[in-house]
Motif scaffolding. Structure first.
Motif, PDB file in Angstrom:
ATOM      1  N   PHE A 197      55.094  38.399  33.927  1.00 30.47           N
ATOM      2  CA  PHE A 197      54.438  37.811  35.096  1.00 30.47           C
ATOM      3  C   PHE A 197      54.244  38.843  36.202  1.00 30.47           C
ATOM      4  O   PHE A 197      53.151  38.981  36.763  1.00 30.47           O
ATOM      5  CB  PHE A 197      55.266  36.638  35.607  1.00 30.47           C
ATOM      6  CG  PHE A 197      54.857  36.135  36.968  1.00 30.47           C
ATOM      7  CD1 PHE A 197      53.552  35.759  37.244  1.00 30.47           C
ATOM      8  CD2 PHE A 197      55.795  36.051  37.995  1.00 30.47           C
ATOM      9  CE1 PHE A 197      53.177  35.307  38.496  1.00 30.47           C
ATOM     10  CE2 PHE A 197      55.436  35.593  39.249  1.00 30.47           C
ATOM     11  CZ  PHE A 197      54.120  35.223  39.499  1.00 30.47           C
ATOM     12  N   ILE A 198      55.303  39.586  36.503  1.00 31.61           N
ATOM     13  CA  ILE A 198      55.230  40.589  37.580  1.00 31.61           C
ATOM     14  C   ILE A 198      54.195  41.653  37.241  1.00 31.61           C
ATOM     15  O   ILE A 198      53.408  42.074  38.105  1.00 31.61           O
ATOM     16  CB  ILE A 198      56.616  41.228  37.810  1.00 31.61           C
ATOM     17  CG1 ILE A 198      57.579  40.189  38.408  1.00 31.61           C
ATOM     18  CG2 ILE A 198      56.508  42.441  38.745  1.00 31.61           C
ATOM     19  CD1 ILE A 198      59.019  40.650  38.479  1.00 31.61           C
ATOM     20  N   ARG A 199      54.168  42.071  35.988  1.00 34.98           N
ATOM     21  CA  ARG A 199      53.231  43.114  35.561  1.00 34.98           C
ATOM     22  C   ARG A 199      51.777  42.657  35.721  1.00 34.98           C
ATOM     23  O   ARG A 199      50.930  43.393  36.254  1.00 34.98           O
ATOM     24  CB  ARG A 199      53.518  43.491  34.103  1.00 34.98           C
ATOM     25  CG  ARG A 199      52.728  44.679  33.596  1.00 34.98           C
ATOM     26  CD  ARG A 199      53.292  45.196  32.275  1.00 34.98           C
ATOM     27  NE  ARG A 199      53.224  44.210  31.218  1.00 34.98           N
ATOM     28  CZ  ARG A 199      54.284  43.572  30.715  1.00 34.98           C
ATOM     29  NH1 ARG A 199      55.497  43.810  31.207  1.00 34.98           N
ATOM     30  NH2 ARG A 199      54.144  42.696  29.731  1.00 34.98           N
ATOM     31  N   VAL A 200      51.487  41.428  35.283  1.00 31.94           N
ATOM     32  CA  VAL A 200      50.131  40.887  35.404  1.00 31.94           C
ATOM     33  C   VAL A 200      49.770  40.680  36.868  1.00 31.94           C
ATOM     34  O   VAL A 200      48.671  41.040  37.311  1.00 31.94           O
ATOM     35  CB  VAL A 200      50.005  39.563  34.619  1.00 31.94           C
ATOM     36  CG1 VAL A 200      48.672  38.876  34.932  1.00 31.94           C
ATOM     37  CG2 VAL A 200      50.127  39.811  33.125  1.00 31.94           C
ATOM     38  N   PHE A 201      50.688  40.107  37.641  1.00 27.73           N
ATOM     39  CA  PHE A 201      50.434  39.830  39.056  1.00 27.73           C
ATOM     40  C   PHE A 201      50.143  41.122  39.822  1.00 27.73           C
ATOM     41  O   PHE A 201      49.191  41.189  40.609  1.00 27.73           O
ATOM     42  CB  PHE A 201      51.636  39.111  39.668  1.00 27.73           C
ATOM     43  CG  PHE A 201      51.373  38.506  41.012  1.00 27.73           C
ATOM     44  CD1 PHE A 201      50.957  37.181  41.118  1.00 27.73           C
ATOM     45  CD2 PHE A 201      51.519  39.241  42.181  1.00 27.73           C
ATOM     46  CE1 PHE A 201      50.699  36.609  42.361  1.00 27.73           C
ATOM     47  CE2 PHE A 201      51.260  38.685  43.423  1.00 27.73           C
ATOM     48  CZ  PHE A 201      50.851  37.367  43.515  1.00 27.73           C
ATOM     49  N   LYS A 202      50.925  42.148  39.575  1.00 31.29           N
ATOM     50  CA  LYS A 202      50.732  43.415  40.275  1.00 31.29           C
ATOM     51  C   LYS A 202      49.426  44.079  39.876  1.00 31.29           C
ATOM     52  O   LYS A 202      48.764  44.730  40.700  1.00 31.29           O
ATOM     53  CB  LYS A 202      51.919  44.344  40.010  1.00 31.29           C
ATOM     54  CG  LYS A 202      51.916  45.590  40.888  1.00 31.29           C
ATOM     55  CD  LYS A 202      53.196  46.393  40.730  1.00 31.29           C
ATOM     56  CE  LYS A 202      53.181  47.607  41.655  1.00 31.29           C
ATOM     57  NZ  LYS A 202      54.424  48.410  41.513  1.00 31.29           N
ATOM     58  N   ALA A 203      49.035  43.906  38.609  1.00 32.02           N
ATOM     59  CA  ALA A 203      47.770  44.497  38.147  1.00 32.02           C
ATOM     60  C   ALA A 203      46.583  43.945  38.917  1.00 32.02           C
ATOM     61  O   ALA A 203      45.614  44.659  39.184  1.00 32.02           O
ATOM     62  CB  ALA A 203      47.608  44.239  36.651  1.00 32.02           C
ATOM     63  N   PHE A 204      46.647  42.666  39.306  1.00 29.26           N
ATOM     64  CA  PHE A 204      45.515  42.031  39.982  1.00 29.26           C
ATOM     65  C   PHE A 204      45.610  42.037  41.510  1.00 29.26           C
ATOM     66  O   PHE A 204      44.598  41.843  42.189  1.00 29.26           O
ATOM     67  CB  PHE A 204      45.352  40.591  39.490  1.00 29.26           C
ATOM     68  CG  PHE A 204      44.828  40.487  38.095  1.00 29.26           C
ATOM     69  CD1 PHE A 204      43.640  41.093  37.723  1.00 29.26           C
ATOM     70  CD2 PHE A 204      45.524  39.779  37.125  1.00 29.26           C
ATOM     71  CE1 PHE A 204      43.149  41.002  36.429  1.00 29.26           C
ATOM     72  CE2 PHE A 204      45.043  39.675  35.828  1.00 29.26           C
ATOM     73  CZ  PHE A 204      43.850  40.291  35.477  1.00 29.26           C
ATOM     74  N   THR A 205      46.794  42.234  42.058  1.00 29.60           N
ATOM     75  CA  THR A 205      46.946  42.205  43.520  1.00 29.60           C
ATOM     76  C   THR A 205      47.377  43.535  44.113  1.00 29.60           C
ATOM     77  O   THR A 205      47.214  43.760  45.311  1.00 29.60           O
ATOM     78  CB  THR A 205      47.979  41.148  43.944  1.00 29.60           C
ATOM     79  OG1 THR A 205      49.277  41.536  43.465  1.00 29.60           O
ATOM     80  CG2 THR A 205      47.623  39.768  43.401  1.00 29.60           C
ATOM     81  N   PRO A 263      40.914  38.721  52.057  1.00 24.85           N
ATOM     82  CA  PRO A 263      41.252  39.317  50.757  1.00 24.85           C
ATOM     83  C   PRO A 263      40.670  38.521  49.599  1.00 24.85           C
ATOM     84  O   PRO A 263      40.562  37.293  49.661  1.00 24.85           O
ATOM     85  CB  PRO A 263      42.784  39.249  50.749  1.00 24.85           C
ATOM     86  CG  PRO A 263      43.109  38.050  51.587  1.00 24.85           C
ATOM     87  CD  PRO A 263      42.034  37.965  52.641  1.00 24.85           C
ATOM     88  N   PHE A 264      40.289  39.220  48.543  1.00 25.42           N
ATOM     89  CA  PHE A 264      39.801  38.582  47.314  1.00 25.42           C
ATOM     90  C   PHE A 264      40.475  39.235  46.110  1.00 25.42           C
ATOM     91  O   PHE A 264      40.608  40.457  46.057  1.00 25.42           O
ATOM     92  CB  PHE A 264      38.282  38.713  47.187  1.00 25.42           C
ATOM     93  CG  PHE A 264      37.529  37.749  48.055  1.00 25.42           C
ATOM     94  CD1 PHE A 264      37.202  36.483  47.591  1.00 25.42           C
ATOM     95  CD2 PHE A 264      37.155  38.095  49.344  1.00 25.42           C
ATOM     96  CE1 PHE A 264      36.512  35.590  48.400  1.00 25.42           C
ATOM     97  CE2 PHE A 264      36.472  37.215  50.158  1.00 25.42           C
ATOM     98  CZ  PHE A 264      36.149  35.954  49.674  1.00 25.42           C
ATOM     99  N   PHE A 265      40.879  38.381  45.178  1.00 25.26           N
ATOM    100  CA  PHE A 265      41.498  38.861  43.950  1.00 25.26           C
ATOM    101  C   PHE A 265      40.707  38.328  42.755  1.00 25.26           C
ATOM    102  O   PHE A 265      39.886  37.425  42.882  1.00 25.26           O
ATOM    103  CB  PHE A 265      42.952  38.386  43.865  1.00 25.26           C
ATOM    104  CG  PHE A 265      43.770  38.762  45.065  1.00 25.26           C
ATOM    105  CD1 PHE A 265      44.143  40.079  45.275  1.00 25.26           C
ATOM    106  CD2 PHE A 265      44.169  37.811  45.992  1.00 25.26           C
ATOM    107  CE1 PHE A 265      44.890  40.440  46.383  1.00 25.26           C
ATOM    108  CE2 PHE A 265      44.904  38.151  47.107  1.00 25.26           C
ATOM    109  CZ  PHE A 265      45.270  39.471  47.313  1.00 25.26           C
ATOM    110  N   THR A 318      35.270  40.486  39.905  1.00 27.00           N
ATOM    111  CA  THR A 318      36.172  41.217  40.793  1.00 27.00           C
ATOM    112  C   THR A 318      37.504  41.354  40.069  1.00 27.00           C
ATOM    113  O   THR A 318      38.270  40.390  39.982  1.00 27.00           O
ATOM    114  CB  THR A 318      36.359  40.486  42.134  1.00 27.00           C
ATOM    115  OG1 THR A 318      35.088  40.341  42.764  1.00 27.00           O
ATOM    116  CG2 THR A 318      37.294  41.246  43.056  1.00 27.00           C
ATOM    117  N   ILE A 319      37.790  42.520  39.542  1.00 23.98           N
ATOM    118  CA  ILE A 319      39.019  42.748  38.783  1.00 23.98           C
ATOM    119  C   ILE A 319      40.078  43.412  39.662  1.00 23.98           C
ATOM    120  O   ILE A 319      41.233  42.980  39.692  1.00 23.98           O
ATOM    121  CB  ILE A 319      38.721  43.588  37.527  1.00 23.98           C
ATOM    122  CG1 ILE A 319      37.717  42.833  36.635  1.00 23.98           C
ATOM    123  CG2 ILE A 319      40.006  43.889  36.750  1.00 23.98           C
ATOM    124  CD1 ILE A 319      37.132  43.661  35.513  1.00 23.98           C
TER     125      ILE A 319
END
Length: 257
Positions: free
Chosen positions: A239-247, A33-35, A69-70
């Motif tokens: 934090f959750i919003r940003v984390f979910k956007a990228f993963t 996996p890559f984020f 890679t977004i």
């Protein structure tokens, strides 16, 4: 799968942040996996069955450039492989290869599209070299040749902005950076986007996310709130919003993997 990070030689350290190596000798399926990490790069792979980028379902050439890679992706492989990735500071693509970086966000660029690259000779030399160290040296020399030709086109002011954002783990307001660099904020934003393919604000957000991802994956916390405030998020929802956007998943779900 064996992994290692190689510190770039001083001759390329100005434009190469890190060199990642992945090796597997087993005849099994591997999914890597890559984020989002803020860094475009060059990827070389030596495989028996090829390398596919998902979710695009795209079979990749032996050596290629990739942009920012977004959205999360995976590299899918079957059987033994060697992968070498040179991570670039994101002010390199335009100067070295005359690419509009934004055009290859979440995408790749086939070096065969570049006239005069002598790519077949390069690939043959890399494949015939028995060790990872030798392969890294060959690719490094290839990149040095670009640097020697294109160094005058590199925007070192933007390089300084990039490093400042990294040093501050993405938590410094862009207007403060503009003030530090004695630039109008719109000028900074325009130049940053032109050279990197993403805005300075987006890059800072990715750096902030990566810092939180490292803390999460290394279990360097007791409560989620520690990750939130250590990495400068305004609150847990942010934090959750940003984390979910990228993963694509919440930190709680990611931590269970």
């Amino acid at each position: 799968m064996d992994t290692q990070n190689i510190i770039p030689d001083q001759s390329i350290a100005l434009f190469v942040k890190n060199i990642m190596v992945f090796e597997n000798k087993s005849n099994v399926e591997t999914i890597i996996p890559f984020f989002a990490d803020g860094y475009p790069g060059l990827l070389f792979h030596q495989t028996e069955a090829g390398l596919t980028i998902q979710p695009h379902g795209k079979k990749m050439p032996i050596i290629f450039l990739y942009g920012q890679t977004i959205k999360p992706i995976t590299i899918d492989l079957n059987g033994p492989f060697k992968i070498i990735i040179f991570q670039f500071y994101p002010f390199v693509l335009r100067a070295f290869w005359e690419i509009n970086p934004e055009d290859i966000n979440d995408n790749c660029y086939d070096l065969n599209n570049r006239p005069g690259t002598k790519l077949n000779e390069l690939i043959t030399e890399i494949l015939s070299s028995p060790t990872i160290q030798e392969k890294v040296i060959i690719i490094s020399k290839f990149l040095i040749s670009y640097f020697e030709q294109k160094r005058n086109k590199l925007d070192f002011s933007i390089k300084g902005v990039i490093q400042f954002i990294i040093d501050k783990k993405g938590t410094v307001p862009i207007k403060e950076i503009a003030k530090k660099e004695k630039l109008h904020i719109r000028t900074l934003e325009r130049r940053f986007l032109k050279e990197t393919g993403i805005s300075a604000k987006q890059f800072a957000k990715i750096v902030q996310f990566q810092s939180s991802l490292t803390q999460l994956t290394t279990n360097d916390f007791r409560e989620i709130s520690e990750i939130v405030y250590t990495n400068g998020f305004s609150d847990q929802s942010h934090f959750i919003r940003v984390f979910k956007a990228f993963t694509g998943v919440t930190p709680h779900t990611f931590g269970k993997r």
